[in-house]
Design a protein around this motif. Sequence first.
Motif, PDB file in Angstrom:
ATOM      1  N   UNK A   1       0.817  -1.337   0.158  1.00 31.69           N
ATOM      2  CA  UNK A   1      -0.132  -0.055  -0.033  1.00 31.69           C
ATOM      3  C   UNK A   1       0.997   1.356   0.038  1.00 31.69           C
ATOM      4  N   UNK A   2       0.478   2.452  -0.744  1.00 28.82           N
ATOM      5  CA  UNK A   2       1.412   3.505  -0.665  1.00 28.82           C
ATOM      6  C   UNK A   2      -0.046   4.750  -0.565  1.00 28.82           C
ATOM      7  N   UNK A   3       0.407   5.422   0.539  1.00 30.57           N
ATOM      8  CA  UNK A   3      -0.449   6.378   0.794  1.00 30.57           C
ATOM      9  C   UNK A   3      -0.060   7.816   0.078  1.00 30.57           C
ATOM     10  N   UNK A   4      -0.977   8.752   0.100  1.00 33.49           N
ATOM     11  CA  UNK A   4      -0.394  10.102  -0.309  1.00 33.49           C
ATOM     12  C   UNK A   4       0.453  10.783   0.725  1.00 33.49           C
ATOM     13  N   UNK A   5       1.376  11.475   0.234  1.00 30.45           N
ATOM     14  CA  UNK A   5       2.403  12.182   1.348  1.00 30.45           C
ATOM     15  C   UNK A   5       3.215  11.205   2.084  1.00 30.45           C
ATOM     16  N   UNK A   6       3.323  10.144   1.679  1.00 34.53           N
ATOM     17  CA  UNK A   6       4.360   9.105   2.296  1.00 34.53           C
ATOM     18  C   UNK A   6       5.377   8.635   1.301  1.00 34.53           C
ATOM     19  N   UNK A   7       6.749   8.420   1.906  1.00 34.85           N
ATOM     20  CA  UNK A   7       7.630   7.582   1.259  1.00 34.85           C
ATOM     21  C   UNK A   7       7.622   6.127   1.675  1.00 34.85           C
ATOM     22  N   UNK A   8       7.443   5.359   0.870  1.00 38.88           N
ATOM     23  CA  UNK A   8       7.672   3.849   1.155  1.00 38.88           C
ATOM     24  C   UNK A   8       9.268   3.176   0.464  1.00 38.88           C
ATOM     25  N   UNK A   9      10.131   2.928   1.479  1.00 33.92           N
ATOM     26  CA  UNK A   9      11.384   2.466   1.125  1.00 33.92           C
ATOM     27  C   UNK A   9      11.260   1.018   0.596  1.00 33.92           C
ATOM     28  N   UNK A  10      11.603   0.568  -0.348  1.00 36.40           N
ATOM     29  CA  UNK A  10      11.594  -0.792  -0.864  1.00 36.40           C
ATOM     30  C   UNK A  10      13.095  -1.437  -0.703  1.00 36.40           C
ATOM     31  N   UNK A  11      13.272  -2.352   0.133  1.00 42.66           N
ATOM     32  CA  UNK A  11      14.797  -2.599   0.503  1.00 42.66           C
ATOM     33  C   UNK A  11      14.658  -4.530   0.228  1.00 42.66           C
ATOM     34  N   UNK A  12      15.734  -4.780  -0.065  1.00 45.87           N
ATOM     35  CA  UNK A  12      16.240  -6.200  -0.156  1.00 45.87           C
ATOM     36  C   UNK A  12      17.340  -6.647  -0.932  1.00 45.87           C
ATOM     37  N   UNK A  13      17.698  -7.722  -0.736  1.00 44.86           N
ATOM     38  CA  UNK A  13      19.105  -8.068  -1.466  1.00 44.86           C
ATOM     39  C   UNK A  13      18.928  -8.196  -2.895  1.00 44.86           C
ATOM     40  N   UNK A  14      20.189  -8.234  -3.676  1.00 42.89           N
ATOM     41  CA  UNK A  14      19.740  -8.365  -4.978  1.00 42.89           C
ATOM     42  C   UNK A  14      19.138  -9.971  -5.363  1.00 42.89           C
ATOM     43  N   UNK A  15      18.394  -9.852  -6.332  1.00 43.26           N
ATOM     44  CA  UNK A  15      17.515 -10.648  -6.798  1.00 43.26           C
ATOM     45  C   UNK A  15      16.161 -11.197  -5.756  1.00 43.26           C
ATOM     46  N   UNK A  16      15.872  -9.981  -5.023  1.00 43.82           N
ATOM     47  CA  UNK A  16      14.922 -10.018  -4.112  1.00 43.82           C
ATOM     48  C   UNK A  16      13.490  -9.652  -4.597  1.00 43.82           C
ATOM     49  N   UNK A  17      13.603  -8.938  -5.958  1.00 45.34           N
ATOM     50  CA  UNK A  17      12.365  -8.747  -6.845  1.00 45.34           C
ATOM     51  C   UNK A  17      11.983  -7.337  -6.757  1.00 45.34           C
ATOM     52  N   UNK A  18      12.795  -6.507  -6.336  1.00 46.54           N
ATOM     53  CA  UNK A  18      12.593  -4.920  -6.096  1.00 46.54           C
ATOM     54  C   UNK A  18      12.434  -4.378  -7.773  1.00 46.54           C
ATOM     55  N   UNK A  19      13.244  -4.778  -8.469  1.00 45.44           N
ATOM     56  CA  UNK A  19      13.354  -4.057  -9.989  1.00 45.44           C
ATOM     57  C   UNK A  19      12.231  -4.605 -10.667  1.00 45.44           C
ATOM     58  N   UNK A  20      11.823  -5.994 -10.588  1.00 44.27           N
ATOM     59  CA  UNK A  20      10.643  -6.495 -11.109  1.00 44.27           C
ATOM     60  C   UNK A  20       9.470  -5.809 -10.724  1.00 44.27           C
ATOM     61  N   UNK A  21       9.509  -5.548  -9.242  1.00 40.90           N
ATOM     62  CA  UNK A  21       8.010  -4.879  -8.833  1.00 40.90           C
ATOM     63  C   UNK A  21       7.932  -3.658  -9.341  1.00 40.90           C
ATOM     64  N   UNK A  22       9.064  -2.846  -9.416  1.00 45.11           N
ATOM     65  CA  UNK A  22       8.925  -1.539  -9.998  1.00 45.11           C
ATOM     66  C   UNK A  22       8.532  -1.430 -11.526  1.00 45.11           C
ATOM     67  N   UNK A  23       9.149  -2.325 -12.136  1.00 46.40           N
ATOM     68  CA  UNK A  23       8.709  -2.360 -13.545  1.00 46.40           C
ATOM     69  C   UNK A  23       7.418  -3.059 -13.844  1.00 46.40           C
ATOM     70  N   UNK A  24       6.929  -3.661 -13.067  1.00 45.44           N
ATOM     71  CA  UNK A  24       5.604  -4.109 -13.145  1.00 45.44           C
ATOM     72  C   UNK A  24       4.608  -3.162 -13.079  1.00 45.44           C
ATOM     73  N   UNK A  25       4.961  -2.199 -11.772  1.00 44.36           N
ATOM     74  CA  UNK A  25       4.175  -0.906 -11.499  1.00 44.36           C
ATOM     75  C   UNK A  25       4.336   0.096 -12.689  1.00 44.36           C
ATOM     76  N   UNK A  26       5.463   0.219 -13.473  1.00 45.91           N
ATOM     77  CA  UNK A  26       5.798   1.116 -14.491  1.00 45.91           C
ATOM     78  C   UNK A  26       5.088   0.505 -15.661  1.00 45.91           C
TER      79      UNK A  26
END
Length: 272
Positions: A37-62
């Motif tokens: 979940x992401x709310x207005x006016x908040x910063x959500x940090x997405x962290x994890x090791x290499x291969x955790x799926x961060x970039x895949x998630x961002x590309x999916x949302x993009x």
Amino acid sequence: MSSSTSARSEGRQPILSLRKVSKNFGAVAALTDIDLDVYPGEVVALVGDNGAGKSTLIKTLAGAHSPTSGTILFEGKEVVMEGPSAALDLGIATVFQDLALCENLDVVANIFLGQEKTPWHMDETEMEVTSWTLLNELAARIPSVRDVVASLSGGQRQTVAIARSLLSNPKIIMLDEPTAALGVAQTAEVLNLVERVKAKGLGVIMISHNMQDVRAIADRVVVLRLGKNNGVFAADASNEELIGAITGATDNAVSRRAKRLAEADKKVEELQ
């Protein structure tokens, strides 16, 4: 109280909600049942090791990847993004790590790259005024919008990329490692920019490996591990908690050091 907690207490609706989102590449599960979940006016940090799926998630949302299963809600309505332009039209802007800037062009040309005012005749004056307006909103330290990007520092380039993302009036901005390879002063400049974007009421998703940056700017820290959710933490969570969630191990160098310090403090108290 973090802004996310405040948002929930006020009963406000998240801008973006993911429910059980998965992404498979053939037999490989890159993401499995992701909730976010992401709310207005908040910063959500997405962290994890290499291969955790961060970039895949961002590309999916993009809009670069289509989820294999799951639901994406934007302002309470289920959406299907058929490509990057659909994500932009929806209100999701992305600044990738490589920034995608043309170093031989000036700041104005980079901000309006692909979004020139008219297809047949570029209104240079209006584009320059708009560029200054966007940069002033971010309190950017750029001498001239007619300087070529090649002459700018790393922090100034990040500023141009963020200003370009604001051109489409998004409701969420995703930043992929915005402070990577930047010095201390430039990192502070970029984190200040993120604060200003947040103050405008936008939701921000920020990928980062730097826990100091995460603590400085994030309202919540979402940990991914092996393509799955592995905890949501407040920004003041201990290093032991965060490293344990990222690595999947509670017995590591950080936890052992914390244990030694606790034992030493206990001995000091006993001696007193």
